[in-house]
Motif scaffolding. Structure first.
Motif, PDB file in Angstrom:
ATOM      1  N   ARG A  70      -6.349  16.584   9.375  1.00  0.00           N
ATOM      2  CA  ARG A  70      -5.736  15.309   8.965  1.00  0.00           C
ATOM      3  C   ARG A  70      -6.579  14.582   7.915  1.00  0.00           C
ATOM      4  NH1 ARG A  70      -4.285  16.094  13.874  1.00  0.00           N
ATOM      5  NH2 ARG A  70      -5.902  15.073  15.051  1.00  0.00           N
ATOM      6  N   ILE A  71      -7.406  15.331   7.191  1.00  0.00           N
ATOM      7  CA  ILE A  71      -8.221  14.758   6.114  1.00  0.00           C
ATOM      8  C   ILE A  71      -7.839  15.436   4.804  1.00  0.00           C
ATOM      9  CG2 ILE A  71     -10.560  14.406   5.226  1.00  0.00           C
ATOM     10  CD1 ILE A  71     -11.546  14.500   8.147  1.00  0.00           C
ATOM     11  N   ARG A  72      -7.521  14.601   3.782  1.00  0.00           N
ATOM     12  CA  ARG A  72      -7.142  15.117   2.465  1.00  0.00           C
ATOM     13  C   ARG A  72      -8.075  14.520   1.416  1.00  0.00           C
ATOM     14  NH1 ARG A  72      -2.952  14.180   5.376  1.00  0.00           N
ATOM     15  NH2 ARG A  72      -2.346  12.135   4.668  1.00  0.00           N
ATOM     16  N   LEU A  73      -8.743  15.413   0.674  1.00  0.00           N
ATOM     17  CA  LEU A  73      -9.656  14.988  -0.385  1.00  0.00           C
ATOM     18  C   LEU A  73      -9.062  15.358  -1.739  1.00  0.00           C
ATOM     19  CD1 LEU A  73     -13.008  16.330   1.155  1.00  0.00           C
ATOM     20  CD2 LEU A  73     -11.984  14.058   1.435  1.00  0.00           C
ATOM     21  N   GLY A  74      -9.065  14.411  -2.677  1.00  0.00           N
ATOM     22  CA  GLY A  74      -8.549  14.662  -4.019  1.00  0.00           C
ATOM     23  C   GLY A  74      -9.514  15.492  -4.855  1.00  0.00           C
ATOM     24  N   GLY A  91      -3.242  11.167  15.537  1.00  0.00           N
ATOM     25  CA  GLY A  91      -2.750  10.527  14.316  1.00  0.00           C
ATOM     26  C   GLY A  91      -3.962  10.069  13.546  1.00  0.00           C
ATOM     27  N   GLY A  92      -3.821   9.067  12.736  1.00  0.00           N
ATOM     28  CA  GLY A  92      -4.982   8.544  12.028  1.00  0.00           C
ATOM     29  C   GLY A  92      -5.531   9.491  10.993  1.00  0.00           C
ATOM     30  N   ALA A  93      -4.788   9.676   9.912  1.00  0.00           N
ATOM     31  CA  ALA A  93      -5.211  10.555   8.823  1.00  0.00           C
ATOM     32  C   ALA A  93      -6.137   9.807   7.867  1.00  0.00           C
ATOM     33  CB  ALA A  93      -3.994  11.069   8.071  1.00  0.00           C
ATOM     34  N   ILE A  94      -6.935  10.569   7.123  1.00  0.00           N
ATOM     35  CA  ILE A  94      -7.799  10.027   6.082  1.00  0.00           C
ATOM     36  C   ILE A  94      -7.409  10.681   4.765  1.00  0.00           C
ATOM     37  CG2 ILE A  94     -10.175   9.818   5.224  1.00  0.00           C
ATOM     38  CD1 ILE A  94     -11.083  10.049   8.187  1.00  0.00           C
ATOM     39  N   THR A  95      -7.070   9.838   3.770  1.00  0.00           N
ATOM     40  CA  THR A  95      -6.697  10.338   2.442  1.00  0.00           C
ATOM     41  C   THR A  95      -7.650   9.734   1.423  1.00  0.00           C
ATOM     42  OG1 THR A  95      -4.381  10.452   3.114  1.00  0.00           O
ATOM     43  CG2 THR A  95      -4.843  10.505   0.752  1.00  0.00           C
ATOM     44  N   VAL A  96      -8.260  10.589   0.595  1.00  0.00           N
ATOM     45  CA  VAL A  96      -9.222  10.156  -0.417  1.00  0.00           C
ATOM     46  C   VAL A  96      -8.703  10.591  -1.785  1.00  0.00           C
ATOM     47  CG1 VAL A  96     -11.617  10.319  -1.211  1.00  0.00           C
ATOM     48  CG2 VAL A  96     -11.114  10.390   1.250  1.00  0.00           C
ATOM     49  N   GLU A 128      -5.402   4.678  16.675  1.00  0.00           N
ATOM     50  CA  GLU A 128      -5.517   5.615  15.565  1.00  0.00           C
ATOM     51  C   GLU A 128      -4.614   5.163  14.434  1.00  0.00           C
ATOM     52  OE1 GLU A 128      -4.799   9.547  17.077  1.00  0.00           O
ATOM     53  OE2 GLU A 128      -6.613   9.509  18.292  1.00  0.00           O
ATOM     54  N   ARG A 129      -5.234   4.816  13.305  1.00  0.00           N
ATOM     55  CA  ARG A 129      -4.481   4.361  12.134  1.00  0.00           C
ATOM     56  C   ARG A 129      -5.012   5.032  10.879  1.00  0.00           C
ATOM     57  NH1 ARG A 129      -5.404  -1.508  11.896  1.00  0.00           N
ATOM     58  NH2 ARG A 129      -7.148  -1.114  13.259  1.00  0.00           N
ATOM     59  N   ASP A 130      -4.126   5.272   9.929  1.00  0.00           N
ATOM     60  CA  ASP A 130      -4.489   5.956   8.685  1.00  0.00           C
ATOM     61  C   ASP A 130      -5.456   5.129   7.843  1.00  0.00           C
ATOM     62  OD1 ASP A 130      -2.708   7.867   9.505  1.00  0.00           O
ATOM     63  OD2 ASP A 130      -1.188   7.403   8.003  1.00  0.00           O
ATOM     64  N   ILE A 131      -6.311   5.837   7.123  1.00  0.00           N
ATOM     65  CA  ILE A 131      -7.206   5.237   6.145  1.00  0.00           C
ATOM     66  C   ILE A 131      -6.856   5.841   4.792  1.00  0.00           C
ATOM     67  CG2 ILE A 131      -9.602   5.129   5.320  1.00  0.00           C
ATOM     68  CD1 ILE A 131     -10.465   5.194   8.269  1.00  0.00           C
ATOM     69  N   THR A 132      -6.709   4.970   3.789  1.00  0.00           N
ATOM     70  CA  THR A 132      -6.462   5.438   2.419  1.00  0.00           C
ATOM     71  C   THR A 132      -7.560   4.891   1.524  1.00  0.00           C
ATOM     72  OG1 THR A 132      -4.075   5.435   2.814  1.00  0.00           O
ATOM     73  CG2 THR A 132      -4.814   5.475   0.512  1.00  0.00           C
ATOM     74  N   ALA A 146     -13.430   1.270   8.842  1.00  0.00           N
ATOM     75  CA  ALA A 146     -12.713   1.264  10.121  1.00  0.00           C
ATOM     76  C   ALA A 146     -11.259   1.722   9.964  1.00  0.00           C
ATOM     77  CB  ALA A 146     -12.764  -0.138  10.727  1.00  0.00           C
ATOM     78  N   ALA A 147     -10.638   2.046  11.080  1.00  0.00           N
ATOM     79  CA  ALA A 147      -9.258   2.533  11.121  1.00  0.00           C
ATOM     80  C   ALA A 147      -8.291   1.520  10.507  1.00  0.00           C
ATOM     81  CB  ALA A 147      -8.853   2.826  12.560  1.00  0.00           C
ATOM     82  N   GLY A 148      -7.289   2.050   9.798  1.00  0.00           N
ATOM     83  CA  GLY A 148      -6.212   1.229   9.260  1.00  0.00           C
ATOM     84  C   GLY A 148      -6.499   0.578   7.923  1.00  0.00           C
ATOM     85  N   VAL A 149      -7.601   0.903   7.286  1.00  0.00           N
ATOM     86  CA  VAL A 149      -8.029   0.247   6.049  1.00  0.00           C
ATOM     87  C   VAL A 149      -7.534   1.004   4.823  1.00  0.00           C
ATOM     88  CG1 VAL A 149     -10.097  -0.251   4.674  1.00  0.00           C
ATOM     89  CG2 VAL A 149     -10.047  -0.841   7.081  1.00  0.00           C
ATOM     90  N   THR A 150      -7.189   0.236   3.775  1.00  0.00           N
ATOM     91  CA  THR A 150      -6.903   0.799   2.458  1.00  0.00           C
ATOM     92  C   THR A 150      -7.909   0.221   1.479  1.00  0.00           C
ATOM     93  OG1 THR A 150      -4.544   1.077   2.902  1.00  0.00           O
ATOM     94  CG2 THR A 150      -5.206   0.951   0.589  1.00  0.00           C
ATOM     95  N   ILE A 151      -8.579   1.114   0.744  1.00  0.00           N
ATOM     96  CA  ILE A 151      -9.510   0.706  -0.305  1.00  0.00           C
ATOM     97  C   ILE A 151      -8.857   1.086  -1.627  1.00  0.00           C
ATOM     98  CG2 ILE A 151     -11.807   1.038  -1.305  1.00  0.00           C
ATOM     99  CD1 ILE A 151     -12.822   1.699   1.526  1.00  0.00           C
ATOM    100  N   GLY A 152      -8.599   0.088  -2.469  1.00  0.00           N
ATOM    101  CA  GLY A 152      -7.860   0.298  -3.709  1.00  0.00           C
ATOM    102  C   GLY A 152      -8.613   1.099  -4.758  1.00  0.00           C
ATOM    103  N   ASP A 153      -7.868   1.626  -5.736  1.00  0.00           N
ATOM    104  CA  ASP A 153      -8.442   2.391  -6.843  1.00  0.00           C
ATOM    105  C   ASP A 153      -9.530   1.593  -7.546  1.00  0.00           C
ATOM    106  OD1 ASP A 153      -6.566   4.364  -6.332  1.00  0.00           O
ATOM    107  OD2 ASP A 153      -5.243   3.792  -7.996  1.00  0.00           O
TER     108      ASP A 153
END
Length: 185
Positions: A70-74, A91-96, A128-132, A146-153
């Motif tokens: 459930r981890i995706r790295l660009g 659940g709770g994926a991590i997308t970078v 469990e919440r996604d992180i982007t 922490a869980a559920g956070v989005t860090i912008g471009d």
């Protein structure tokens, strides 16, 4: 007087040599090595094979992943020494995003335990919440996300920060909890 003699004896080169030989003869020393190898295999080798990752991704050999499926790295992501990326158990994926850099000892966890007082922490349901994490983000050393956070471009997160809420694109942030200090450019 007897204590002074005993202290000098314990400092002698022969005593140190004998202690060193004894430690190498102790089988627990070697068993611990096997435990470390087993942990390394489960937390790095096996998990890295489960990651979804782009091209030219660089991962430190002592980075640790949990539930890496459930981890995706660009593309061109760099994961520093002793970083931990823990996706949730269910659940709770991590997308970078692309071109993102993690300094050493960054902790990203998409899973937290509950905190109700009526039962032990380990018996509570997990949150469990996604992180982007966007593209072109620089996360400094020892940051916790922490869980559920989005860090912008284009965000920069200062060393030692704890990110508990979303951070906007292009912001320079730091603190516990992390707050916007100013915008880039």
């Amino acid at each position: 007087m007897d204590e002074a003699i005993e202290q000098r004896r314990n400092r002698s080169p022969l005593t140190k040599l004998l202690r060193g030989i004894r430690s190498f003869a102790d089988p627990r020393c070697y068993l611990h090595g096997f435990r470390l190898l087993h942990y390394y295999y489960n937390a790095h080798v096996r998990q890295v094979a489960r990651l979804t990752r782009g091209t030219k991704v660089r991962i430190a050999p002592n980075a640790c992943f949990t539930n890496a499926e459930r981890i995706r790295l660009g593309d061109r992501v760099q994961i520093g020494a002793r970083c931990f990326l823990w996706a949730g158990d269910h659940g709770g994926a991590i997308t970078v995003g692309n071109d993102t850099t993690f300094g050493p000892e960054v902790m990203v966890t998409a899973s937290n335990y509950g905190s109700a007082a009526d039962r032990p922490v380990l018996e509570q349901p997990k949150d469990e919440r996604d992180i982007t994490i966007g593209s072109d983000v620089w996360i400094g050393s020892k940051v916790v996300v922490a869980a559920g956070v989005t860090i912008g471009d284009g965000c920069i997160v200062g060393a030692g920060s704890v990110v508990t809420k979303d951070l906007p694109a292009g912001a320079i942030c730091a603190g516990v909890p992390a707050k916007v200090l100013r915008m880039r450019g």
